[in-house]
Design a protein around this motif. Structure first.
Motif, short mmCIF file in Angstrom:
data_model
loop_
_atom_site.label_atom_id
_atom_site.label_comp_id
_atom_site.label_asym_id
_atom_site.label_seq_id
_atom_site.Cartn_x
_atom_site.Cartn_y
_atom_site.Cartn_z
N ALA A 124 25.03 39.61 37.37
CA ALA A 124 26.19 40.38 37.81
C ALA A 124 27.44 39.51 37.79
O ALA A 124 28.51 39.94 37.39
CB ALA A 124 25.94 40.94 39.21
N ARG A 125 27.24 38.24 38.26
CA ARG A 125 28.39 37.32 38.25
C ARG A 125 28.87 37.05 36.83
O ARG A 125 30.07 36.99 36.56
CB ARG A 125 28.00 36.00 38.92
N ASN A 126 27.93 36.91 35.91
CA ASN A 126 28.29 36.66 34.51
C ASN A 126 29.05 37.85 33.93
O ASN A 126 30.01 37.67 33.16
CB ASN A 126 27.03 36.40 33.68
N ASN A 127 28.60 39.05 34.32
CA ASN A 127 29.30 40.25 33.83
C ASN A 127 30.73 40.31 34.35
O ASN A 127 31.66 40.64 33.63
CB ASN A 127 28.53 41.51 34.24
N VAL A 128 30.87 39.99 35.64
CA VAL A 128 32.21 39.98 36.24
C VAL A 128 33.08 38.93 35.58
O VAL A 128 34.24 39.17 35.26
CB VAL A 128 32.11 39.72 37.77
N SER A 129 32.49 37.77 35.34
CA SER A 129 33.25 36.68 34.70
C SER A 129 33.66 37.06 33.28
O SER A 129 34.77 36.78 32.84
CB SER A 129 32.39 35.41 34.67
N ALA A 130 32.75 37.72 32.58
CA ALA A 130 33.05 38.14 31.20
C ALA A 130 34.16 39.17 31.20
O ALA A 130 35.07 39.14 30.35
CB ALA A 130 31.79 38.70 30.55
N LYS A 131 34.11 40.09 32.15
CA LYS A 131 35.15 41.11 32.23
C LYS A 131 36.50 40.50 32.56
O LYS A 131 37.53 40.88 32.02
CB LYS A 131 34.77 42.16 33.27
N GLN A 132 36.48 39.51 33.48
CA GLN A 132 37.73 38.85 33.84
C GLN A 132 38.30 38.08 32.65
O GLN A 132 39.50 38.09 32.41
CB GLN A 132 37.49 37.90 35.02
N SER A 133 37.39 37.44 31.93
CA SER A 133 37.82 36.69 30.74
C SER A 133 38.41 37.62 29.69
O SER A 133 39.43 37.32 29.07
CB SER A 133 36.63 35.92 30.16
N LEU A 134 37.75 38.76 29.52
CA LEU A 134 38.25 39.74 28.55
C LEU A 134 39.61 40.28 28.97
O LEU A 134 40.52 40.45 28.15
CB LEU A 134 37.25 40.89 28.41
N ALA A 135 39.76 40.54 30.27
CA ALA A 135 41.02 41.06 30.78
C ALA A 135 42.15 40.05 30.57
O ALA A 135 43.27 40.40 30.19
CB ALA A 135 40.89 41.40 32.26
N LYS A 136 41.82 38.75 30.83
CA LYS A 136 42.83 37.71 30.62
C LYS A 136 43.21 37.61 29.15
O LYS A 136 44.38 37.43 28.81
CB LYS A 136 42.30 36.37 31.13
N HIS A 137 42.20 37.71 28.30
CA HIS A 137 42.47 37.65 26.86
C HIS A 137 43.35 38.81 26.40
O HIS A 137 44.31 38.62 25.64
CB HIS A 137 41.14 37.68 26.09
N MET A 138 43.03 39.99 26.91
CA MET A 138 43.83 41.16 26.55
C MET A 138 45.26 41.03 27.08
O MET A 138 46.22 41.41 26.41
CB MET A 138 43.18 42.44 27.11
#
Length: 220
Positions: free
Chosen positions: A3-17
């Protein structure tokens, strides 16, 4: 952990966007600024170039030795459907010792093969044509562009003609039974120009006195 990895991935994607959006916005601002700068930098030279081209055409149509006024300043705007546009057209007046000599009327041939053909039509005070010039067109290179004085002598054929010379039936291209040549492989373009010149002559005959009197210089 997953779950933490998913949240981190989403945050990373959001920052990238977000970074991508910011970069695109910056590039858009820079691009818009460059376009605006280029427009402002070239606006004046383009206007001066167009004015110089217009003056050359005016002086070619109405030679300096037959008038003593400033053609570019002695100008009015008129509106009439016979001039081929619903927008005001300019009329440049030539005078000699404050006496009417000729006018150069802006007109449009709206039935060109590739759209509007913009014309300058010089008419002597007595109604005889001094000449015609095409100021702007988009006709096909090698065919319709023969209306351009730099491409052929065809446009000179109008010199000396008037509303009654030839008669109304003669104000057509030869293919339509008139007296004016068409181009090999291109009839629409010369047909449109001939019609526009004839219409302008009709307008001049009806409005000649008004054209010279309206907004006349002091002393007229």
């Amino acid at each position: 952990m997953e779950a933490r990895n998913n949240v981190s991935a989403k945050q990373s994607l959001a920052k990238h966007m977000l970074r991508t959006a910011v970069l695109l916005a910056v590039f858009a601002i820079i691009g818009t600024g460059l376009v605006a700068f280029t427009y402002k930098a070239t606006e004046q030279p383009i206007a001066e170039s167009r004015r110089a081209a217009l003056l050359r055409s005016l002086h070619a149509l109405v030679p300096n030795h037959i008038h003593d006024n400033d053609l570019f300043s002695d100008v009015i705007q008129v509106s009439d459907a016979r001039l081929g546009s619903d927008k005001p057209m300019r009329v440049f007046r030539a005078r000699l010792k404050n006496k009417p000599v000729a006018v150069v009327i802006e007109a449009v041939a709206p039935e060109g093969y590739s759209g509007n053909i913009f014309l300058l039509i010089a008419i002597k005070h007595d109604g005889e044509l001094l000449g015609v010039r095409v100021s702007q067109h988009r006709e096909t290179p090698g065919l319709g562009d023969a209306i351009d004085v730099e491409r052929s002598d065809w446009i000179h054929n109008f010199v000396g003609h008037s509303l009654n010379k030839p008669s109304a039936s003669g104000w057509r291209v030869k293919r339509d039974g008139g007296e004016f040549d068409q181009f090999t492989g291109a009839t629409i373009t010369p047909r449109a120009v001939v019609k526009a010149v004839f219409n302008a002559l009709q307008y001049y005959q009806a409005q000649a006195d008004t054209l010279y009197a309206k907004g006349a210089p002091d002393g007229e």
